[in-house]
Design a protein around this motif. Structure first.
Motif, short mmCIF file in Angstrom:
data_model
loop_
_atom_site.label_atom_id
_atom_site.label_comp_id
_atom_site.label_asym_id
_atom_site.label_seq_id
_atom_site.Cartn_x
_atom_site.Cartn_y
_atom_site.Cartn_z
N MET A 35 6.42 142.23 64.36
CA MET A 35 6.50 141.61 63.61
C MET A 35 5.41 140.19 62.91
SD MET A 35 9.64 142.54 61.11
CE MET A 35 8.89 141.76 59.19
N THR A 38 1.58 140.95 64.96
CA THR A 38 1.55 141.76 64.22
C THR A 38 0.74 140.56 63.05
OG1 THR A 38 3.07 143.62 64.69
CG2 THR A 38 1.36 143.61 62.89
N ALA A 49 8.94 144.27 56.65
CA ALA A 49 9.01 145.47 58.05
C ALA A 49 8.42 146.78 57.21
CB ALA A 49 10.22 145.42 58.19
N VAL A 52 5.47 147.31 58.34
CA VAL A 52 5.19 148.16 59.16
C VAL A 52 5.80 149.55 59.76
CG1 VAL A 52 4.10 145.74 60.62
CG2 VAL A 52 7.06 146.68 60.37
#
Length: 161
Positions: A35, A38, A49, A52
């Motif tokens: 995460m 990203t 979360a 994703v």
């Protein structure tokens, strides 16, 4: 670490209440690492979360200040005071920004990647970022609560852009 695909509205995972984390293991650590990578790759300041595709109560935030990367598992705002109105965007809602009213100061509690509880306080932009990401964990997008929403792809170009 790996860069994950950021899901876009109207993906249904963005509208679910995310599930509380109960296992603090290598899978959670990998999720947090991915995460963060990203978020940085997408030039974001926060990521939840569900963005994703994982319906877990996990967020990462880094607004570029001295706090650096902040990971919070099972975050909860326990106190909110003051008020601020400001612009927000979202990595899951391309091309839109909006003016959102948020608390100016919050007290947050949660646990770290190993399950150790902690509390922290945040003000101004950091408080805004936490509130935005926690909204994601509850299935709320900034466009649901914005006082105005505008298409940033249609804004007039400034000299030098």
């Amino acid at each position: 670490m790996a860069i994950r695909l950021i899901v876009q509205d109207p993906d249904p995972v963005l509208r679910e209440r995310a599930v509380e984390v109960t296992k603090f293991n290598a899978n959670l650590h990998k999720l947090l690492n991915d995460m963060a990578e990203t978020m940085y790759d997408a030039d974001g300041v926060g990521l939840a979360a569900p963005q994703v595709g994982i319906s877990k109560r996990v967020i990462v935030v880094d607004i570029g200040d001295d706090n650096g990367l902040i990971e919070v598992v099972n975050p909860e705002i326990v106190e909110a005071t003051g008020e601020q109105l400001g612009p927000e965007g979202c990595l899951s809602i391309a091309k839109l920004n909006g003016d959102v009213r948020r608390a100016l100061h919050i007290k947050l509690k949660g646990v770290d990647r190993n399950g150790a509880p902690f509390e922290m306080e945040a003000s101004d932009f950091l408080a805004r970022a936490f509130q935005h990401e926690i909204d994601h964990l509850n299935g709320v997008l900034f466009t649901d609560i914005a006082e105005s929403v505008y298409d940033i792809s249609k804004r007039p170009r400034q000299d030098g852009e």
